[in-house]
Design an enzyme around this catalytic site. Structure first.
Site: not given
Length: 531
Positions: A281, A263
């Site tokens: 997220h 990420e």
């Protein structure tokens, strides 16, 4: 001087105000976390660091953080904090595991609905002017079996919500007891059985060595055909490449992921596959959750810096503010006992055995254990504290054991510390009186009553006349003022000890004169840090 806290990521104004209202000097620089060089340049000025996910607390940064005592993460995940390096530096790492539990659990449920009914694809199709009603055939959640991997705080809420949706809930969690499972109304199963039976699988575990790739290629192959998988916990729990292959083959009917192995995720094997729902997220991304965790981390950090309370720490036993008030003298006693025995022991320590008696046995023993070990290790490393000491002890292979027992003597409670080396065992016991001052009550099995001070002198000798006079004369000759003096002996004419509490450190000349008398088997100046 007031503690100083740096906030290097976005936190709410209300959280900043909590620090100010508690009398803490707070520096709010919400963009600083993205500038690692500038952060490293100034981090040495602060006692506390409050962060979200942008700031990376690396080993290199911690080397610059010479005054840092606590890192507070507003949120659950601490992947951006090097916890091992923090522990070695004696820095407490806290998170806020409860502030976004409901938000994250609700997101998992929403993702489950989305993948069951193909809502994102259906929405995009309809926005494009298509009317593909027959294309998006979904499935009901009612009566389906939900397999929950990890039935802790968030997983427990998901279980509860799923039962409300009339789903059959089975859970795999090594720490879930039969009694807790029954109370939650879920069926406790092993992972293999969960994989075989679940129509939907949702993950709610942290990323650790034991959970990494818990849904590996092999595990995914054991799942029920047509299963749908939801991950709103941590990237790295699922083999994403293997899952992508099984989605293409049709073995897995759908997936919903809020977290990814890398990420920010700009590319991923799961992207652009049919019936795969992806969000960036967002599990904790509600206004309520963001505010809750910000306020919580501010309160926790303030409580620690001002009162010594340790809440939601990941590398030290927690101790509430109320516990800290009651246990404060006992924590100090534990450190003093450790410091005494550490200064008396020259050879490598193999084991540390701690006995808690009476009232002491009902306290937060993990915190007291850390204090004892910190005291022992302080001789070798003056910068050691309750966080770093257990790490150092483990690295050195020192075995630590504890024993508890009911009140066994004249004191309401006491702590006894014994260290074991290849040559000997050495022990000391102490208690706290009603005035809160620690006392040594037994050394080498000899009963005493010695008040503890910063500068002390410990001697051993045979129980013969003249010892007190010699000590008094030589200490007076060197102008060493005695605040408190205690004697003890095993029996008349046997082994005897003396402890003097002094106003100033004892010079080498005094020690040399005492040793030159030939009356003392041991003459040992002791220093205790009082915090």
């Amino acid at each position: 001087m007031a503690p100083k806290v740096l906030i290097s990521d976005e936190l709410s104004d209300a959280a900043v105000q909590i620090f100010r209202d508690r009398g803490i000097d707070v520096d709010f620089q919400p963009k600083l976390g993205k500038d690692k060089d500038k952060l490293a340049e100034i981090i040495g000025n602060y006692d506390g660091l409050a962060i979200r996910s942008a700031t990376k607390v690396t080993a290199a940064l911690l080397e610059k953080a010479t005054n840092l005592k606590v890192v507070g993460r507003a949120g659950i995940g601490v992947d951006n904090v090097d916890r091992e390096a923090a522990s070695k530096k004696g820095v407490i790492v806290m998170n806020t595991p409860f502030g976004n539990m409901i938000t994250t659990a609700e997101h998992a449920i929403a993702m489950m609905f989305a993948v069951a009914r193909q809502i994102p694809e259906a929405s995009a199709s309809t926005h494009a002017g298509k009317w593909e009603k027959s294309k998006f055939m979904g499935v009901e959640l009612t009566a389906k079996t939900l397999g929950v991997i990890g039935a802790g705080n968030i997983g427990g809420i998901v279980c509860d919500r799923a039962k409300g949706l009339k789903m059959k809930v089975i859970a795999y969690d090594p720490f879930l007891s039969d009694e807790k499972a029954e109370k939650m109304g879920v069926e406790k199963v092993e992972l293999e059985e969960l994989l075989k039976r679940a129509d939907f699988i949702t993950l709610h575990v942290p990323l650790t060595d034991s959970t990494r790739n818990i849904l590996s290629r092999e595990a995914l192959a054991k799942t029920k055909p047509g299963v749908r998988i939801i991950n709103c916990a941590r990237g790295g729990l699922v083999d994403e490449e293997a899952l992508a292959e099984m989605l293409k083959s049709g073995h897995v009917a759908g997936a919903a992921f809020d977290v990814f192995s890398v990420e920010p995720a700009t590319e991923n094997p799961l992207f652009n596959l049919p019936n795969v729902v992806c969000t960036p997220h967002l599990g904790a991304s509600t206004s309520e959750a963001q505010e809750n965790v910000a306020l919580q981390v501010a309160e926790q950090m303030a409580n620690y810096l001002l009162d010594g309370a340790v809440e939601n720490a990941l590398n030290m036993p927690s101790m509430t503010a109320d516990e800290a008030k009651v246990m404060g003298p006992w924590v100090k006693l534990a450190e003093y006992l450790g410091a005494f025995i550490g200064q008396m022991t020259d050879e490598p320590i193999k084991a540390i055995n701690i006995t808690y008696d009476g009232t002491a046995s009902g306290m937060n023993l993990k915190a007291l254990d850390c204090a004892v070990v910190a005291g022992i290790m302080s001789r070798a490393n003056p910068d050691v504290n309750m966080v770093s000491a257990p790490v150092i002890a483990k690295e050195r292979g020192i075995q630590i054991s504890t024993t508890t027992q009911d009140k066994s003597g004249v004191f309401d409670g006491y702590i006894k510390v014994t260290v074991v080396t290849d040559l000997r065992e050495r022990s000391i016991a102490g208690t706290c009186f009603s005035d809160g001052k620690p006392r040594f009550i037994q050394i080498k099995g000899i009963t005493i009553d010695a008040e503890v001070g910063r500068h002390m002198l410990y001697t051993t000798n045979k129980d013969v006349p003249g010892i007190i006079g010699t000590l008094g004369t030589l200490l007076g000759k060197h102008k060493a003022n005695v605040a408190n003096f205690t004697l003890g002996r095993s029996q008349a004419g046997g082994e005897a000890i003396a402890i003097a509490y002094l106003d100033e450190p004892l010079g080498a000349a005094v020690v040399a004169d005492l040793e030159a008398t030939g009356l003392f088997q041991q003459v040992k100046p002791l220093e205790f840090s009082i915090r």
